[in-house]
Design an enzyme around this catalytic site. Structure first.
Site: not given
Ligand code: PAF
Length: 285
Positions: A32-33, A37, A185-186
């Site tokens: 779930y980039l 990432h 971001k996550s």
């Protein structure tokens, strides 16, 4: 770009690379980039001949009441993202491939620094992380491996494991990537409703408050934490899991800030547990 799902296939690819003396950059992920990432992949692309991204939602790092079954997955979208960043291989094994027998009996455990912060709140989590990362290192033999500083404790734990178990890999930490409004971001941000997404800004706001306080000479951590808590509690959807101020190197809590510290927090916004942190360099008096 190759999408490889078996350990044998990826081993064969790696052997080929090693025969040609290619350096290999590994970016371990649970998929779930997002751009966080992306920044690891870009750094790996700069430093290595070949870039491998592993995508594996590792069951043994989730607690029994955590979000293993609902963790977001989208291999198709992740593949397009990786391809656009020049990734050479995605290694996306199934759980059965990584853990063929139902019960696994070999684990990698790092003590002490895993007993604070997230480790204290998520028993067994770092043992699961260290075990799967060791397996990935053994399967892929990367020259370098890339981890985000958002999981600062994870990065520290992995550096310790690599040093103490003599893994021949260089661990590179990469800075936190934030949304325009500064939420870190996550993949788990996708769980948030619109209101919760707004509420989630209190994590970064509380870190900014901490920055402010330190810059104006407040060094007593209990006072800083109290002010941070007030900001987090200003939204009713929040529940603090922890706010801690610890030594940057050994992650032990400090009462008075007189050397470099990490300020780290985990907060539930609704049902979603989010983490964030900031490090502070303190000039010795
Ligand atoms: O940070 C993550 O996404 C995971 O903990 C990792 C390092 C890929 C291990 O499963």
């Amino acid at each position: 770009m190759k999408l490889l799902k078996s350990i044998e296939e990826v081993r064969e690819y790696i052997l080929n690379c090693k025969n040609k003396n290619f350096s290999i950059g590994l970016v371990p992920t649970m998929g779930y980039l997002h751009e966080g990432h992306g920044s690891l992949i870009k750094q790996a692309r700069k430093n290595n001949d070949k870039v491998v991204v592993s995508i594996f939602v590792n069951p043994i790092q989730f607690g029994p009441t955590e979000d293993l079954s609902t963790y977001p997955r989208d291999l198709e979208k992740d593949s397009l993202f990786c391809e656009s960043l020049g990734v050479d291989v995605i290694f996306a094994p199934s759980s059965k491939k990584m853990y063929p027998s139902n019960s696994i009996s070999t684990f990698v455990t790092v003590n002490n620094i895993t007993e604070v912060l997230c480790g204290a709140k998520r028993p067994g989590h770092f043992q699961g992380v260290c075990t799967v990362v060791s397996k990935l290192f053994n399967i892929i033999s990367p020259t370098r491996a890339y981890f985000g500083e958002k999981d600062y404790q994870q990065l520290t734990v992995i550096k310790t494991m690599v040093k103490e178990l003599n893994f021949p890999v260089e661990i590179i930490g990469c800075p936190i990537v934030r949304e325009d409004d500064l939420l870190a971001k996550s993949s788990r941000n996708s769980y948030l409703s619109n209101t919760e997404r707004q509420d989630a800004l209190v994590l970064y706001k509380s870190l900014l408050k901490c920055k402010d306080l330190i810059s104006t000479g407040e060094f007593i951590t209990a006072n800083i934490k109290k002010e941070m808590e007030a900001i987090i509690h200003s939204v009713s959807s929040s529940k603090i899991d922890y706010i801690d101020i610890v030594d940057t190197n050994n992650l032990m809590p400090v009462e008075l800030i007189n050397h470099d510290v990490l300020v780290a927090l985990a907060v539930y916004i609704g049902e979603t547990r989010l983490i964030d942190n900031m490090t502070f360099k303190i000039k010795e008096a």
